[in-house]
Design a protein around this motif. Structure first.
Motif, PDB file in Angstrom:
ATOM      1  N   ARG A  26      62.376  39.121   5.423  1.00 29.65           N
ATOM      2  CA  ARG A  26      62.463  38.164   4.299  1.00 29.65           C
ATOM      3  C   ARG A  26      61.875  38.792   3.037  1.00 29.65           C
ATOM      4  O   ARG A  26      62.308  38.503   1.934  1.00 29.65           O
ATOM      5  CB  ARG A  26      61.709  36.881   4.632  1.00 29.65           C
ATOM      6  CG  ARG A  26      62.501  35.822   5.391  1.00 29.65           C
ATOM      7  CD  ARG A  26      62.959  36.292   6.753  1.00 29.65           C
ATOM      8  NE  ARG A  26      63.610  35.268   7.534  1.00 29.65           N
ATOM      9  CZ  ARG A  26      62.999  34.469   8.416  1.00 29.65           C
ATOM     10  NH1 ARG A  26      61.711  34.591   8.661  1.00 29.65           N
ATOM     11  NH2 ARG A  26      63.685  33.556   9.073  1.00 29.65           N
ATOM     12  N   HIS A  64      69.654  34.290  13.845  1.00 29.12           N
ATOM     13  CA  HIS A  64      68.947  35.041  12.796  1.00 29.12           C
ATOM     14  C   HIS A  64      69.663  36.357  12.515  1.00 29.12           C
ATOM     15  O   HIS A  64      69.030  37.388  12.261  1.00 29.12           O
ATOM     16  CB  HIS A  64      67.483  35.299  13.198  1.00 29.12           C
ATOM     17  CG  HIS A  64      66.622  34.080  13.058  1.00 29.12           C
ATOM     18  ND1 HIS A  64      66.199  33.596  11.858  1.00 29.12           N
ATOM     19  CD2 HIS A  64      66.124  33.222  13.988  1.00 29.12           C
ATOM     20  CE1 HIS A  64      65.463  32.500  12.039  1.00 29.12           C
ATOM     21  NE2 HIS A  64      65.423  32.251  13.324  1.00 29.12           N
ATOM     22  N   GLN A  96      67.265  27.304   8.895  1.00 28.66           N
ATOM     23  CA  GLN A  96      67.133  27.693   7.481  1.00 28.66           C
ATOM     24  C   GLN A  96      68.375  27.311   6.673  1.00 28.66           C
ATOM     25  O   GLN A  96      68.468  27.624   5.493  1.00 28.66           O
ATOM     26  CB  GLN A  96      66.899  29.202   7.358  1.00 28.66           C
ATOM     27  CG  GLN A  96      65.464  29.623   7.616  1.00 28.66           C
ATOM     28  CD  GLN A  96      65.124  29.803   9.095  1.00 28.66           C
ATOM     29  OE1 GLN A  96      65.993  29.668   9.969  1.00 28.66           O
ATOM     30  NE2 GLN A  96      63.874  30.082   9.396  1.00 28.66           N
ATOM     31  N   ASP A 132      65.202  33.481  19.214  1.00 26.26           N
ATOM     32  CA  ASP A 132      64.686  32.183  18.772  1.00 26.26           C
ATOM     33  C   ASP A 132      65.746  31.423  17.988  1.00 26.26           C
ATOM     34  O   ASP A 132      66.638  32.006  17.396  1.00 26.26           O
ATOM     35  CB  ASP A 132      63.424  32.354  17.903  1.00 26.26           C
ATOM     36  CG  ASP A 132      63.657  33.222  16.685  1.00 26.26           C
ATOM     37  OD1 ASP A 132      64.315  34.265  16.830  1.00 26.26           O
ATOM     38  OD2 ASP A 132      63.201  32.859  15.589  1.00 26.26           O
ATOM     39  N   GLU A 133      65.581  30.115  18.033  1.00 26.35           N
ATOM     40  CA  GLU A 133      66.270  29.191  17.123  1.00 26.35           C
ATOM     41  C   GLU A 133      67.787  29.332  17.091  1.00 26.35           C
ATOM     42  O   GLU A 133      68.395  29.357  16.028  1.00 26.35           O
ATOM     43  CB  GLU A 133      65.709  29.347  15.701  1.00 26.35           C
ATOM     44  CG  GLU A 133      64.230  29.025  15.628  1.00 26.35           C
ATOM     45  CD  GLU A 133      63.679  28.994  14.216  1.00 26.35           C
ATOM     46  OE1 GLU A 133      62.873  28.112  13.937  1.00 26.35           O
ATOM     47  OE2 GLU A 133      64.037  29.875  13.402  1.00 26.35           O
ATOM     48  N   TRP A 192      61.223  35.818  22.113  1.00 26.05           N
ATOM     49  CA  TRP A 192      60.577  34.543  21.796  1.00 26.05           C
ATOM     50  C   TRP A 192      60.743  33.579  22.969  1.00 26.05           C
ATOM     51  O   TRP A 192      61.568  33.806  23.858  1.00 26.05           O
ATOM     52  CB  TRP A 192      61.164  33.959  20.506  1.00 26.05           C
ATOM     53  CG  TRP A 192      60.902  34.806  19.295  1.00 26.05           C
ATOM     54  CD1 TRP A 192      61.822  35.521  18.592  1.00 26.05           C
ATOM     55  CD2 TRP A 192      59.645  35.026  18.632  1.00 26.05           C
ATOM     56  NE1 TRP A 192      61.229  36.172  17.525  1.00 26.05           N
ATOM     57  CE2 TRP A 192      59.895  35.889  17.529  1.00 26.05           C
ATOM     58  CE3 TRP A 192      58.338  34.590  18.841  1.00 26.05           C
ATOM     59  CZ2 TRP A 192      58.877  36.315  16.659  1.00 26.05           C
ATOM     60  CZ3 TRP A 192      57.336  35.017  17.978  1.00 26.05           C
ATOM     61  CH2 TRP A 192      57.603  35.867  16.894  1.00 26.05           C
ATOM     62  N   TYR A 216      49.839  30.969  12.874  1.00 25.20           N
ATOM     63  CA  TYR A 216      50.905  31.329  11.931  1.00 25.20           C
ATOM     64  C   TYR A 216      50.281  31.372  10.541  1.00 25.20           C
ATOM     65  O   TYR A 216      49.975  30.355   9.937  1.00 25.20           O
ATOM     66  CB  TYR A 216      52.055  30.312  11.998  1.00 25.20           C
ATOM     67  CG  TYR A 216      53.166  30.747  12.917  1.00 25.20           C
ATOM     68  CD1 TYR A 216      52.901  31.519  14.045  1.00 25.20           C
ATOM     69  CD2 TYR A 216      54.497  30.427  12.653  1.00 25.20           C
ATOM     70  CE1 TYR A 216      53.919  31.941  14.879  1.00 25.20           C
ATOM     71  CE2 TYR A 216      55.521  30.837  13.492  1.00 25.20           C
ATOM     72  CZ  TYR A 216      55.225  31.590  14.610  1.00 25.20           C
ATOM     73  OH  TYR A 216      56.231  32.003  15.428  1.00 25.20           O
ATOM     74  N   ASP A 261      51.473  32.185   7.813  1.00 26.25           N
ATOM     75  CA  ASP A 261      52.311  31.785   6.680  1.00 26.25           C
ATOM     76  C   ASP A 261      52.156  30.284   6.393  1.00 26.25           C
ATOM     77  O   ASP A 261      52.664  29.796   5.387  1.00 26.25           O
ATOM     78  CB  ASP A 261      53.784  32.114   6.920  1.00 26.25           C
ATOM     79  CG  ASP A 261      54.338  31.470   8.175  1.00 26.25           C
ATOM     80  OD1 ASP A 261      53.699  31.577   9.241  1.00 26.25           O
ATOM     81  OD2 ASP A 261      55.424  30.849   8.109  1.00 26.25           O
ATOM     82  N   MET A 262      51.475  29.566   7.285  1.00 22.79           N
ATOM     83  CA  MET A 262      51.208  28.152   7.017  1.00 22.79           C
ATOM     84  C   MET A 262      50.180  28.060   5.892  1.00 22.79           C
ATOM     85  O   MET A 262      49.256  28.880   5.817  1.00 22.79           O
ATOM     86  CB  MET A 262      50.627  27.470   8.271  1.00 22.79           C
ATOM     87  CG  MET A 262      51.563  27.419   9.455  1.00 22.79           C
ATOM     88  SD  MET A 262      52.992  26.369   9.141  1.00 22.79           S
ATOM     89  CE  MET A 262      54.272  27.387   9.860  1.00 22.79           C
ATOM     90  N   TRP A 306      55.356  23.332   8.446  1.00 21.34           N
ATOM     91  CA  TRP A 306      56.107  22.655   9.514  1.00 21.34           C
ATOM     92  C   TRP A 306      55.305  22.518  10.801  1.00 21.34           C
ATOM     93  O   TRP A 306      55.546  21.599  11.579  1.00 21.34           O
ATOM     94  CB  TRP A 306      57.450  23.331   9.766  1.00 21.34           C
ATOM     95  CG  TRP A 306      57.370  24.741  10.295  1.00 21.34           C
ATOM     96  CD1 TRP A 306      57.496  25.887   9.557  1.00 21.34           C
ATOM     97  CD2 TRP A 306      57.165  25.157  11.649  1.00 21.34           C
ATOM     98  NE1 TRP A 306      57.349  26.991  10.352  1.00 21.34           N
ATOM     99  CE2 TRP A 306      57.157  26.571  11.648  1.00 21.34           C
ATOM    100  CE3 TRP A 306      56.975  24.486  12.858  1.00 21.34           C
ATOM    101  CZ2 TRP A 306      56.962  27.325  12.805  1.00 21.34           C
ATOM    102  CZ3 TRP A 306      56.784  25.231  14.013  1.00 21.34           C
ATOM    103  CH2 TRP A 306      56.786  26.635  13.980  1.00 21.34           C
ATOM    104  N   TRP A 313      55.122  35.230   8.490  1.00 23.45           N
ATOM    105  CA  TRP A 313      56.517  35.161   8.039  1.00 23.45           C
ATOM    106  C   TRP A 313      56.538  35.183   6.522  1.00 23.45           C
ATOM    107  O   TRP A 313      55.611  34.708   5.878  1.00 23.45           O
ATOM    108  CB  TRP A 313      57.167  33.882   8.585  1.00 23.45           C
ATOM    109  CG  TRP A 313      57.161  33.841  10.083  1.00 23.45           C
ATOM    110  CD1 TRP A 313      56.232  33.236  10.875  1.00 23.45           C
ATOM    111  CD2 TRP A 313      58.108  34.468  10.962  1.00 23.45           C
ATOM    112  NE1 TRP A 313      56.552  33.443  12.206  1.00 23.45           N
ATOM    113  CE2 TRP A 313      57.696  34.183  12.282  1.00 23.45           C
ATOM    114  CE3 TRP A 313      59.261  35.233  10.770  1.00 23.45           C
ATOM    115  CZ2 TRP A 313      58.390  34.644  13.400  1.00 23.45           C
ATOM    116  CZ3 TRP A 313      59.952  35.678  11.877  1.00 23.45           C
ATOM    117  CH2 TRP A 313      59.534  35.391  13.171  1.00 23.45           C
ATOM    118  N   GLU A 344      58.980  34.179   4.040  1.00 24.39           N
ATOM    119  CA  GLU A 344      59.991  33.486   3.234  1.00 24.39           C
ATOM    120  C   GLU A 344      59.598  33.373   1.764  1.00 24.39           C
ATOM    121  O   GLU A 344      60.439  33.440   0.880  1.00 24.39           O
ATOM    122  CB  GLU A 344      60.237  32.068   3.773  1.00 24.39           C
ATOM    123  CG  GLU A 344      61.124  31.995   4.984  1.00 24.39           C
ATOM    124  CD  GLU A 344      60.347  32.084   6.287  1.00 24.39           C
ATOM    125  OE1 GLU A 344      59.223  32.635   6.285  1.00 24.39           O
ATOM    126  OE2 GLU A 344      60.862  31.614   7.301  1.00 24.39           O
TER     127      GLU A 344
END
Ligand code: TNX
Length: 602
Positions: free
Chosen positions: A244, A342, A366, A405-406, A455, A495, A497-498, A511, A545, A547
């Motif tokens: 990212r 991804h 996303q 993941d995801e 993951w 995490y 990035d939170m 999140w 992360w 973003e």
């Protein structure tokens, strides 16, 4: 010719005011939010790719403000803090492009948030056992010919701490004791003398790291006594999302130094995601060459702060340098290839990875359509095998992370080729198809002499991978009970990035939670309910992360001081018992010694 953007938040709405010092015809406002955009007033959304949006505005007259009101397309999202406002904004107009300088980015530097206690020993991660004898001795440098202490000296010089080794320093006696565990050490600090006992090179290195930290945190006046120490987990990781945001190679080397100073030993290198694939793969030059810069007229537009054009990719030569530096620091580098989701960047430049007859319109978390590759396409396997083969040649570490993941719900449901695959292989659901794909890929990895990692979602199949429990600890517990080895990286705690608070003036995602430093140690890596499967938990890992990272140094105040919690949980069984005043006390003593500046370029 300059233009400017200011923003004002009201509930879910973001009012954007744009001014220019010249007239602009056919202006289009280009920017990214963290998730898809909608326009409420003042313009028309003419393009949308994930969180990136292009809004056509009426002509702009010099000196007269144009206003446009945007919001997250999903009404449940509202701007929680500054990171949720337009990223990488610019204007395209009839004669070219003008950047719109964005507001101040990044978190605020950490300050203790409440009472702090002076730690028993100013050392992170805390040691297993510390027996002070009440004395104090002066040590600013030590004398030793040991190769591991020489690595600590190099690290000390690179990170801007004073030299560690000096022939006139306090002598270090080194004893090898094969009865100690790998990476374990004893450190005796006495008047005018230091003694290190260890079984292996890692143990000597960690003893040296301890000594270096103590010299800094006590400014040379060290308490005397004996430390007996050993890591709780073999896997002590930190992840960095370099897809990212492209971090400069120099920044990654500093990142390894920071990790080593806190005895972290696994660097999870996330260089591929929807927005870019940033590693040189000779078999597929388009992949990293054409996705490395995103922005205006590129394969991937200016998602997540890409602006009009930003990025880069990592050469094999640099990967070799990174691995060599990591090795000196007793860190292994685990590469990650992200499939089957991804993978927007793969699809953007390599044809043939999707079923042309797929009628599905599923979108990723996303907001991307078409970010999965299809396991029923022969080209998918040619490309994956080429990538995995080269990655396996570059990285000596035994694990290759395969992502997983995801996957968007309903992926491949509209693909006739997957319908045929299901019939052939006896598969029913989307999860079955992903399980089949990951198993096949994991076998290929094993065939190359490597081990698969993935993951948590990969537990929905059978592949023997080392799994990373990220959405919480529940999936890791279930996977361990099902026979998988697990690394715990619960987003609610590690995490990085939170955001660290719910304040609108903070910076970061929310999140999972908004964990302050104290929350990074307020959990149990090995929950009691694991019972006899407790030894399936191989370690703890933090994630970062990217973003909303637009410049490398913005990560500094997100990572500091919470990496101290990650490292403490990974190394020390006592970390879960630390209260908020204790971890804040440690953070304070390290910050005062300058450890908080480690990631900023010098
Ligand atoms: C979830 S964690 C993701 C990432 C995002 C992250 C943001 C994981 C395996 N997937 O793609 O960057 O959330 O916090």
């Amino acid at each position: 010719m300059t233009a400017a953007l200011t923003t004002e938040v009201s509930g879910t709405q973001i009012l954007c005011t744009i001014t220019s010092d010249v007239d602009l015809s056919d202006p289009v406002f280009c920017f990214s939010l963290l998730a898809p955009v909608k326009v409420l007033r003042g313009g028309d959304l003419i393009r949308s790719v994930g969180g990136y949006g292009e809004v056509r505005l009426p002509d702009i007259l010099a000196g007269i403000a144009a206003t446009v009101t945007v919001a997250y397309a999903d009404d449940d999202f509202r701007p929680a803090n500054r990171a949720w406002l337009p990223l990488g904004p610019y204007l395209r107009h009839a004669d070219g492009i003008i950047e719109l300088p964005a507001g101040p980015a990044g978190a605020k530097p950490w300050q203790p948030s409440g009472p702090i206690t002076e730690p028993d020993l100013r050392l992170v991660p805390p040691p297993d056992d510390w027996r002070p004898d009440g004395g104090v001795t002066r040590i600013t440098r030590v004398a030793s010919g040991d190769a591991q202490l020489a690595q600590v000296d190099r690290l000390a010089r690179r990170t801007g701490f004073a030299p560690f080794l000096d022939p006139d320093g306090v002598p270090v006696a080194i004893r090898r004791d094969g009865s100690l565990a790998g990476s374990a050490y004893q450190l005796e600090i006495a008047n005018d003398r230091v003694e290190i006992t260890a079984a292996d090179a890692a143990g000597l290195f960690y003893a040296g790291i301890t000594l270096l930290q103590l010299i800094q945190t006590y400014q040379g006046d060290l308490p005397t006594g004996r430390i007996t120490d050993a890591p709780r987990f073999p896997w002590r990781g930190q992840h960095l999302d370099c897809a990212r945001h492209f971090y400069q190679p120099e920044t990654l080397l500093r990142f390894l130094d920071l990790m080593a100073l806190f005895k972290l030993n696994r660097f999870h290198w996330h260089f591929a995601d929807d927005e870019a694939f940033r590693l040189q793969i000779d078999a597929l030059p388009a992949l990293w060459r054409q996705t490395q810069i995103r922005g205006e007229e590129r394969a991937i537009p200016g998602v997540f702060g890409g602006g009009a054009g930003d990025g880069g990719s990592y050469s094999k030569a640099f990967a070799g340098d990174l691995i060599a530096r990591a090795r000196e620091l007793h860190i292994e580098v685990m590469p990650e290839i992200e499939v089957p989701a991804h993978a927007l960047a793969l699809n953007a430049v390599i044809p043939g990875l999707r079923d042309p007859d797929d009628s599905g319109d599923e979108a990723s978390v996303q907001g991307y359509a078409g970010n999965t590759i299809n396991p029923a396409m022969p080209r998918t396997w040619e490309v994956l095998e080429a990538i995995v083969t080269e990655v396996a040649e570059i990285f000596p570490f035994e694990f290759i992370h395969l992502g997983c993941d995801e996957l968007p719900a309903g992926t491949w449901a509209g693909s006739p080729a997957v319908t045929d695959l299901k019939a052939r292989e006896g598969l029913q659901t989307t999860d079955d198809v992903q399980g089949w794909m990951m198993q096949k890929l994991a076998r290929f990895v094993v065939g190359l002499g490597k081990k698969p990692a993935a993951w948590e979602e990969a537990a929905r199949g059978s592949n023997g991978a080392l799994l990373f429990s990220w959405s919480g600890q529940g999936p890791g517990i279930a996977a361990a009970k099902a026979g998988y080895d697990v690394v715990m990286c619960p987003a609610q705690h590690v995490y990085l990035d939170m955001a660290q608070s719910d304040e609108p003036d903070d910076w970061g995602a929310n999140w999972a939670a908004t964990p302050a430093l104290s929350e990074t140690v307020a959990w149990q890596p090995v929950p009691a309910e694991l019972g006899e499967n407790a030894d399936r938990i191989k370690g703890v890992q933090g994630a970062f992360w990217s973003e909303f990272t637009t410049r490398d140094d913005e990560m500094n105040d997100m990572i500091w001081p919470r990496v101290l919690g990650v490292a403490s949980m990974a190394w020390s069984a006592q970390a879960s018992a630390m209260d908020s005043a204790a971890i804040e006390g440690l953070a304070q003593s390290l910050s005062k010694a300058g450890f908080n500046r480690l990631l900023l370029s010098v």
